[in-house]
Design an enzyme around this catalytic site. Structure first.
Site, mmCIF file in Angstrom:
data_model
loop_
_atom_site.group_PDB
_atom_site.id
_atom_site.type_symbol
_atom_site.label_atom_id
_atom_site.label_comp_id
_atom_site.label_asym_id
_atom_site.label_seq_id
_atom_site.Cartn_x
_atom_site.Cartn_y
_atom_site.Cartn_z
ATOM 1 N N LYS A 154 0.795 -1.178 -0.048
ATOM 2 C CA LYS A 154 -0.169 0.110 0.162
ATOM 3 C C LYS A 154 0.786 1.320 0.044
ATOM 4 C CE LYS A 154 -0.230 -0.286 5.095
ATOM 5 N NZ LYS A 154 -1.154 -0.845 6.138
ATOM 6 N N ARG A 203 -10.213 -0.307 14.542
ATOM 7 C CA ARG A 203 -9.917 0.564 13.302
ATOM 8 C C ARG A 203 -10.964 -0.083 12.253
ATOM 9 N NH1 ARG A 203 -4.048 1.204 10.638
ATOM 10 N NH2 ARG A 203 -4.482 -0.895 10.030
ATOM 11 N N TYR A 261 14.159 30.983 7.073
ATOM 12 C CA TYR A 261 13.040 31.676 7.652
ATOM 13 C C TYR A 261 12.871 31.850 9.168
ATOM 14 C CZ TYR A 261 10.309 31.062 3.150
ATOM 15 O OH TYR A 261 10.235 31.335 2.032
ATOM 16 N N MET A 293 10.121 25.108 1.633
ATOM 17 C CA MET A 293 9.244 24.417 0.798
ATOM 18 C C MET A 293 9.958 23.528 -0.216
ATOM 19 S SD MET A 293 6.126 25.320 -1.851
ATOM 20 C CE MET A 293 5.044 26.138 -0.658
HETATM 21 C C1 LIG Z 1 -0.095 -1.640 6.864
HETATM 22 C C2 LIG Z 1 -0.413 -3.011 7.225
HETATM 23 C C3 LIG Z 1 0.372 -3.898 7.385
HETATM 24 C C4 LIG Z 1 1.746 -3.996 7.281
HETATM 25 O O1 LIG Z 1 2.426 -3.391 8.396
HETATM 26 P P1 LIG Z 1 3.777 -3.138 8.779
HETATM 27 O O2 LIG Z 1 3.960 -2.418 10.142
HETATM 28 O O3 LIG Z 1 4.359 -2.096 7.809
HETATM 29 O O4 LIG Z 1 4.377 -4.438 8.523
HETATM 30 C C5 LIG Z 1 -0.060 -5.203 7.748
HETATM 31 N N1 LIG Z 1 -1.388 -5.573 7.884
HETATM 32 C C6 LIG Z 1 -2.460 -4.471 7.754
HETATM 33 C C7 LIG Z 1 -3.995 -4.458 7.924
HETATM 34 C C8 LIG Z 1 -2.054 -3.060 7.503
HETATM 35 O O5 LIG Z 1 -2.751 -2.148 7.541
#
Ligand SMILES: *Cc1c(COP(=O)(O)O)cnc(C)c1O
Length: 372
Positions: free
Chosen positions: A43, A141, A261, A314
């Site tokens: 992801k 979640r 800045y 930036m």
């Molecule tokens: C992102 C995610 C993972 C991977 O987690 P890491 O800590 O990056 O290994 C596994 N399972 C779910 C449901 C996730 O959202």
């Protein structure tokens, strides 16, 4: 590879992704967790490393199961990997079922309405399309409650399609002694036992590095594959990302003058300051900068660690190169922010964040190179 249209000559930064290191990391984790199978979580554009090149490299290293967050990511991945098993973690959005079916993608269903939406679609097209079931064991979640999972397992609530996977997610896997971790493991064990013919999956990277009890049938590492720290007490695997930034100018600053800045940083000696062509628009956190009150991250210039000075702009940042020989640093050279011993963990630490956020924030304006 969508971003390689930015040439090195014009880019403010050069991001090099080491696909050999990615393959080696995946192989190492897969070997450690065997006989459990090892999926790859890709992801967030494969944690900022580029979804298609990275997932293709992981396929070459033996990965057959992939997790993404969103359906769009899954469609991109399907086009690159026609035979992969692809799970979509963020659930079933209304009206997207046909996209899943067409691209042979598997939704991770995390609520009774999502399950109902998938069941109704399967009935409508008269096909038994697999989906994964996410059960919440304490993260609050995504996922159905354990009570709902029991009702599904015992047939009081109809499923109506084959389950490809039953999974849950650890909230505190990076703190192995956290009481919630033990409770989640125990609860998930009980739930997995209710679905004896379905593969079970609990562990992310940190869980995969914990006791074998967390592994079940399939582990889901993300950050560890990318060389980030899953747990502070476990050394990371090989770094996979190198970031070099273009030096635009080297300036002389008098003692007592300020830099950047807010005039937040004052030169304590006559200084030479290299101005680098990247900033927070490229994902370098403002907290990586420095002021008179706190030090910030470092960059490697001509083989020497040099401190960032002043606030991150930036598109620019400043590095004190006074301790580098004048002949060794000039406009047009490159300074290293990640690589040559400067780790993701260093940058994350100075930025008060986690390796994950550094990786997934890596900018879109860099020239990206993948090495094989
Ligand atoms: C992102 C995610 C993972 C991977 O987690 P890491 O800590 O990056 O290994 C596994 N399972 C779910 C449901 C996730 O959202």
């Amino acid at each position: 590879m969508s971003d390689d249209d930015i040439s090195q000559a014009e880019a403010g930064g050069l991001l090099t992704i080491d696909l050999a290191a990615l393959r080696a990391n995946f192989a190492e984790i897969a070997q450690r967790v065997a006989p459990a199978a090892c999926a790859a979580v890709v992801k967030g554009d494969a944690y900022g490393t580029g979804l298609v090149p990275t997932a293709s490299a992981l396929w070459d290293a033996g990965a057959r199961t992939f997790f993404v967050a969103l359906l769009g990511e899954a469609r991109t991945l399907r086009a690159a990997l026609p035979d992969a098993e692809i799970f979509v973690l963020n659930g079933l959005f209304p009206g997207t079922q046909e996209i899943y079916r067409e691209a042979r993608l598997t939704p991770v269903l995390g609520s009774l309405p999502e399950i109902e939406g998938w069941r109704a679609f399967c009935a409508e097209v008269d096909e038994l399309l697999p989906a994964a079931l996410h059960v919440d064991t304490g993260m609050n979640r995504l996922g159905v409650s354990p009570a709902e999972a029991i009702n599904l397992a015992e047939g009081r609530e109809e499923i109506g399609f084959p389950l490809a996977l039953v999974m849950s997610h650890l909230a505190c896997a990076d703190e192995p002694d956290h009481p919630l971790t033990a409770q989640q493991l125990e609860d998930f064990r009980a739930i997995a036992a209710l679905f004896p013919d379905v593969r079970a999956s609990l562990a992310n990277s940190a869980g995969a590095m914990s006791s074998p009890a967390f592994r079940f049938d399939l582990v889901r590492p993300g950050i560890a594959v990318y060389g980030g720290r899953a747990r502070t007490d476990v050394a990371p695997l090989r770094p996979t990302v190198r970031l070099d930034l273009r030096i635009v100018q080297v300036r002389h600053v008098h003692e007592g003058q300020t830099i950047g800045y807010g005039a937040a940083h004052t030169a304590r000696r006559p200084s030479r300051i290299a101005i680098l062509s990247a900033g927070y628009a490229d994902g370098i956190p403002r907290l990586a900068g420095a002021s008179d009150l706190r030090s910030g991250a470092e960059a490697m210039v001509a083989g020497r660690r040099c401190p960032l000075v002043g606030r991150i702009s930036m598109d620019l940042l400043a590095v004190d190169v006074t301790d580098v020989l004048e002949d060794d640093v000039a406009a047009g050279d490159w300074a290293t922010l990640l690589g040559d011993g400067l780790t993701l963990g260093d940058l994350a630490h100075h930025s008060q964040t986690v390796d994950y956020e550094i990786l997934t924030s890596l900018g879109r304006r860099y020239c990206r190179r993948w090495t094989y």
